[in-house]
Design a protein around this motif. Structure first.
Motif, PDB file in Angstrom:
ATOM      1  N   ALA A 289      66.678  54.703  52.087  1.00  0.00           N
ATOM      2  CA  ALA A 289      65.648  54.720  51.096  1.00  0.00           C
ATOM      3  C   ALA A 289      65.648  53.396  50.307  1.00  0.00           C
ATOM      4  N   THR A 290      65.866  52.258  51.319  1.00  0.00           N
ATOM      5  CA  THR A 290      65.471  50.890  50.545  1.00  0.00           C
ATOM      6  C   THR A 290      64.639  49.964  51.953  1.00  0.00           C
ATOM      7  N   LEU A 291      63.465  49.909  51.454  1.00  0.00           N
ATOM      8  CA  LEU A 291      62.802  49.136  52.737  1.00  0.00           C
ATOM      9  C   LEU A 291      62.723  48.092  52.492  1.00  0.00           C
ATOM     10  N   THR A 292      63.597  47.167  53.644  1.00  0.00           N
ATOM     11  CA  THR A 292      63.501  45.316  53.606  1.00  0.00           C
ATOM     12  C   THR A 292      62.227  45.586  54.946  1.00  0.00           C
ATOM     13  N   ILE A 293      62.190  44.449  54.154  1.00  0.00           N
ATOM     14  CA  ILE A 293      60.602  43.454  55.324  1.00  0.00           C
ATOM     15  C   ILE A 293      60.312  41.512  55.854  1.00  0.00           C
TER      16      ILE A 293
ATOM     17  N   GLY B  82      52.565  36.930  56.427  1.00  0.00           N
ATOM     18  CA  GLY B  82      52.608  38.608  57.064  1.00  0.00           C
ATOM     19  C   GLY B  82      53.495  39.456  56.591  1.00  0.00           C
ATOM     20  N   ALA B  83      53.432  40.802  57.157  1.00  0.00           N
ATOM     21  CA  ALA B  83      54.850  41.670  56.159  1.00  0.00           C
ATOM     22  C   ALA B  83      55.026  42.316  57.427  1.00  0.00           C
ATOM     23  N   ARG B  84      56.441  42.638  57.986  1.00  0.00           N
ATOM     24  CA  ARG B  84      56.430  43.582  58.744  1.00  0.00           C
ATOM     25  C   ARG B  84      57.699  44.709  59.051  1.00  0.00           C
ATOM     26  N   LEU B  85      58.242  45.360  59.384  1.00  0.00           N
ATOM     27  CA  LEU B  85      58.469  46.488  58.698  1.00  0.00           C
ATOM     28  C   LEU B  85      60.474  46.447  59.459  1.00  0.00           C
ATOM     29  N   PHE B  86      60.874  46.223  59.354  1.00  0.00           N
ATOM     30  CA  PHE B  86      62.156  45.451  59.615  1.00  0.00           C
ATOM     31  C   PHE B  86      63.431  45.996  59.050  1.00  0.00           C
ATOM     32  N   HIS B  87      63.879  46.988  58.254  1.00  0.00           N
ATOM     33  CA  HIS B  87      63.941  47.872  58.934  1.00  0.00           C
ATOM     34  C   HIS B  87      63.917  48.807  57.311  1.00  0.00           C
ATOM     35  N   ILE B  88      64.655  50.301  57.699  1.00  0.00           N
ATOM     36  CA  ILE B  88      64.862  51.233  56.142  1.00  0.00           C
ATOM     37  C   ILE B  88      66.140  52.066  56.282  1.00  0.00           C
TER      38      ILE B  88
ATOM     39  N   ASP C 212      51.213  46.464  53.199  1.00  0.00           N
ATOM     40  CA  ASP C 212      50.936  46.106  54.679  1.00  0.00           C
ATOM     41  C   ASP C 212      51.763  46.268  55.405  1.00  0.00           C
ATOM     42  N   ALA C 213      53.171  45.777  55.590  1.00  0.00           N
ATOM     43  CA  ALA C 213      53.751  45.925  55.841  1.00  0.00           C
ATOM     44  C   ALA C 213      54.119  47.676  56.989  1.00  0.00           C
ATOM     45  N   VAL C 214      53.935  48.495  55.862  1.00  0.00           N
ATOM     46  CA  VAL C 214      54.137  50.443  56.344  1.00  0.00           C
ATOM     47  C   VAL C 214      51.918  50.368  57.245  1.00  0.00           C
ATOM     48  N   LYS C 215      51.366  49.743  56.791  1.00  0.00           N
ATOM     49  CA  LYS C 215      49.774  50.042  57.260  1.00  0.00           C
ATOM     50  C   LYS C 215      50.223  49.375  59.101  1.00  0.00           C
ATOM     51  N   ALA C 216      50.594  48.068  58.668  1.00  0.00           N
ATOM     52  CA  ALA C 216      50.891  47.354  60.138  1.00  0.00           C
ATOM     53  C   ALA C 216      51.757  47.916  61.008  1.00  0.00           C
ATOM     54  N   TYR C 217      52.869  48.544  60.849  1.00  0.00           N
ATOM     55  CA  TYR C 217      53.440  49.793  61.584  1.00  0.00           C
ATOM     56  C   TYR C 217      52.557  50.634  61.977  1.00  0.00           C
TER      57      TYR C 217
ATOM     58  N   ALA D  58      55.140  59.366  62.367  1.00  0.00           N
ATOM     59  CA  ALA D  58      55.111  60.361  61.361  1.00  0.00           C
ATOM     60  C   ALA D  58      55.828  60.810  60.274  1.00  0.00           C
ATOM     61  N   GLN D  59      57.021  60.264  59.600  1.00  0.00           N
ATOM     62  CA  GLN D  59      57.611  60.193  59.137  1.00  0.00           C
ATOM     63  C   GLN D  59      57.054  59.158  57.611  1.00  0.00           C
ATOM     64  N   LEU D  60      56.141  58.414  58.045  1.00  0.00           N
ATOM     65  CA  LEU D  60      55.682  57.314  56.940  1.00  0.00           C
ATOM     66  C   LEU D  60      54.415  57.934  56.775  1.00  0.00           C
ATOM     67  N   LYS D  61      53.487  58.263  57.344  1.00  0.00           N
ATOM     68  CA  LYS D  61      52.391  59.135  57.312  1.00  0.00           C
ATOM     69  C   LYS D  61      52.049  59.820  56.083  1.00  0.00           C
TER      70      LYS D  61
END
Length: 657
Positions: A447-451, A438-444, A536-541, A553-556
């Motif tokens: 401009a730093t992405l943590t999954i 799995g992969a999930r969004l944890f923190h943004i 994977d994480a962003v699409k799951a969110y 909306a911002q992510l899309k």
């Protein structure tokens, strides 16, 4: 055909004699006119003793054993009808003479010698000549020990609790009120009779000046104290009915009302306080009144014939359970007599509880076969109204003894599982594997992405039932620290304090099954926005209905740019690979042409290679042109994507379902 006797019919207190005879040991405390009335025994090597009576003197002399003076002085509580008249309590001190050699203090744990059994006199001075006194204190005494019997039928179990009390006090306990307290309150040896003169620092007048400014200490205001605890609740357990809280009997209510009226008429505040403390310390009246109001019932067989039964006939003969400040206390309803240097075993409880005999797989290093076979266990729930202390448990089923185990302390409402044999009808094999999923969004932020990903631990139990009947098993599964249970079977008990879970399983006759237990522990890490795990994480969110619509909306919008950028990166890599291949091919062709330049016989081959070189050079130019265009596209979309994610913030991840 005679009926099979059922086990343990009723309350049969008995005395076990046989302590080693020796020199007579004086009791810890003795006082003329104050007989021993009450004994309360704890699980930490101390007992609370109450003595009482009428005294026609202005003083009372206690004979206190030397090794008990500290406890006596530290815990002495004196109650008197009409208010306290105690003025002082004096006692002699053991002071060595100058010529006598100093005596070494006894070693911890060393047996008490003759000197420790000597008696000291403690004199309590009183105002007046007429006194109705009640004196309480603690003294060393052997711990009381519980012993249990569990009789398991097909659909119910019966639990008996016995208490074993040993009297080594040096005096007979004759017709005393006896209480046994579960758990062990804090108690320490206070050597108040030993004089202590601490050393002091020497101060000289040298005109010292304090060279620093001392800091002050501030204490914050505290919340008001909590309301007083609820009164002690007494419970009476019926043999054929579930546990229920006992209500005060009519006799108890009348007695309480009578005392209140008498107090009001007296109009004496001191006496009112004395009676209140008296009720708090003794507290048996209410409990015994409850028991006296309980009807005695016996099990009758069909046709009016009295059947053999394990249940106690006279329920009023059992102990009443009181719970106060989290401590469980068993109060025997009738006075008991325990001679010095003897032990008494009395029944405390006898009632039905939820219980059964099942199999439990819980490997124990001390039992090698337990890695392949489960234990046969007795499992029951404490519905007695109080704590059951640690003690041996004898288990009976179908009218016979089947085994013996040891229970750990069990609070009210708790369920225990006590092994008593290896059950070789079942075989169990265990295998384990570990992976990440799995992969999930944890923190943004910034401009730093943590999954977040799941570290998955899968344990597979292969269970085989070799018996001709269906069976119920429980697996004691060692939990992964900090992991969550994913899809565990219904009825699983997660025991946080022990780091294990009890997982149920049902096996048919001669059946084999696989029990797969999935545990997952969240791990986090920072990844690049263009990595597949980020995708994977962003699409799951974005698929999750719980997602924040603004962030989604911002992510899309950013992800549309990211998809273009990712495709351009892929095209760049393909063109770079093609450029490398074309460049290597042209270099090889040039090398071959140079090798044939002096060979006049190879003119046709040299012409063919020259033609190929021209074609490769033309294609290489085209690839370089496309590569430049792609690089420009990548640079443009990198800037656009950076702007799209610059203000993006996700501080609270979605909860794991």
């Amino acid at each position: 055909m005679p009926k099979t006797p059922r086990i343990f019919a009723g309350l049969v207190p008995f005395i076990v004699m046989g302590f080693a005879a020796g020199c007579a040991t004086p009791p810890p405390v003795a006082a003329p006119g104050l007989g021993l009335r009450k004994v309360v025994i704890y699980r930490n090597g101390i007992g609370y003793f109450e003595r009482g009576g009428r005294v026609q003197s202005d003083k009372v002399q206690f004979k206190v054993r030397k090794d008990e003076v500290g406890d006596f002085l530290a815990t002495l509580a004196v109650l008197e009808r009409g208010g306290s008249s105690v003025r002082s309590a004096s006692f002699p001190m053991d002071v060595a003479s100058e010529d006598a050699p100093p005596r070494e203090p006894p070693r911890p744990g060393a047996p008490a010698g003759e000197d420790s059994h000597k008696l000291s006199r403690v004199t309590m001075a009183l105002d007046g000549k007429e006194h109705d006194l009640q004196v309480g204190y603690i003294a060393q005494t052997p711990v009381w020990r519980p012993s249990y019997r569990l009789v398991v039928d097909k659909d119910v179990a019966s639990l008996q609790t016995w208490g074993i009390v040993q009297n080594l006090s040096g005096e007979d306990w004759t017709n005393v009120s006896l209480s046994l307290v579960a758990e062990a309150p804090l108690a320490f040896d206070a050597s108040l009779a030993t004089p202590v003169i601490p050393s002091r620092p020497t101060v000289t007048d040298g005109g010292e000046v304090i060279a620093v400014v001392p800091h002050t200490e501030t204490t914050l205001a505290e919340a008001p104290p909590p309301p007083p605890p609820a009164p002690v609740t007494a419970t009476t357990k019926a043999a054929e009915e579930p546990a229920a809280e006992a209500k005060p009997s009519r006799h108890a209510k009348g007695e309480k009302k009578r005392r209140a009226v008498a107090t009001a008429e007296a109009g004496d505040a001191a006496r009112d306080k004395s009676l209140a403390i008296d009720e708090l310390l003794s507290g048996e009246d209410q409990l015994r009144a409850n028991l006296r109001g309980a009807p005695a019932r016996g099990a009758l067989a069909g046709g009016g014939e009295t059947a053999y039964s394990r249940q106690t006939r006279n329920l009023a003969a059992l102990a009443a359970i009181g719970v106060q400040s989290g401590t469980t206390r068993y109060d025997l309803p009738a006075a008991v007599t325990i001679p010095d240097k003897s032990a008494t075993m009395v029944m405390l409880l006898d009632q039905r509880v939820p219980g059964e005999i099942i199999a439990l797989y819980a490997p124990d290093s001390g039992v090698p076969d337990s890695t392949a076979h489960p234990f046969r266990v007795a499992r029951f729930t404490n519905k007695t109204g109080g704590l059951l202390e640690r003690g041996p448990l004898a288990i009976f089923s179908e009218g016979a003894f089947v085994g013996q185990g040891m229970t750990d302390p069990l609070p009210e409402g708790g369920t225990t599982t006590v092994p008593f044999a290896i059950d070789r009808r079942f075989a169990i094999d265990v295998s384990r594997e570990h992976r990440e999923e799995g992969a999930r969004l944890f923190h943004i932020e910034g401009a730093t992405l943590t999954i977040a990903r799941d570290a998955v631990s899968v344990t597979k139990y292969r269970l085989k039932n070799g018996a001709d009947s269906a069976a119920k098993l429980m697996i004691k599964h060692p939990r992964v620290n900090g992991a969550r249970m994913n899809g565990f079977p219904a009825g699983t008990e997660d025991n946080v304090g022990t780091g294990s879970a009890l997982v149920p399983a049902a096996l048919g006759p001669r059946a084999t099954m696989d029990l797969v237990l999935d545990e997952r522990q969240e791990t986090t890490r920072t990844v690049d926005w263009l990595e597949p795990l980020a995708d994977d994480a962003v699409k799951a969110y974005l698929r999750d209905k719980r997602a924040d619509p603004v962030i989604a909306a911002q992510l899309k919008a950013a992800w549309e740019i990211r998809q273009v950028l990712a495709k351009a990166r892929d095209d760049q890599q393909k063109l770079a690979n093609e450029e490398e291949d074309r460049r290597r091919a042209t270099e090889e062709t040039r090398a071959n042409i140079k090798a044939l330049e002096k060979n006049t016989a190879a003119g046709a081959l040299r012409a063919k290679l020259t033609e190929r070189l021209a074609g490769d050079a033309s294609k290489l130019d085209q690839v370089n042109k496309k590569l430049i265009e792609v690089n420009l596209k990548i640079n443009e979309n990198q800037v656009r994507f950076g702007e799209a994610i610059r203000a993006l913030k996700l501080r609270q991840p979605l909860a794991v379902e």
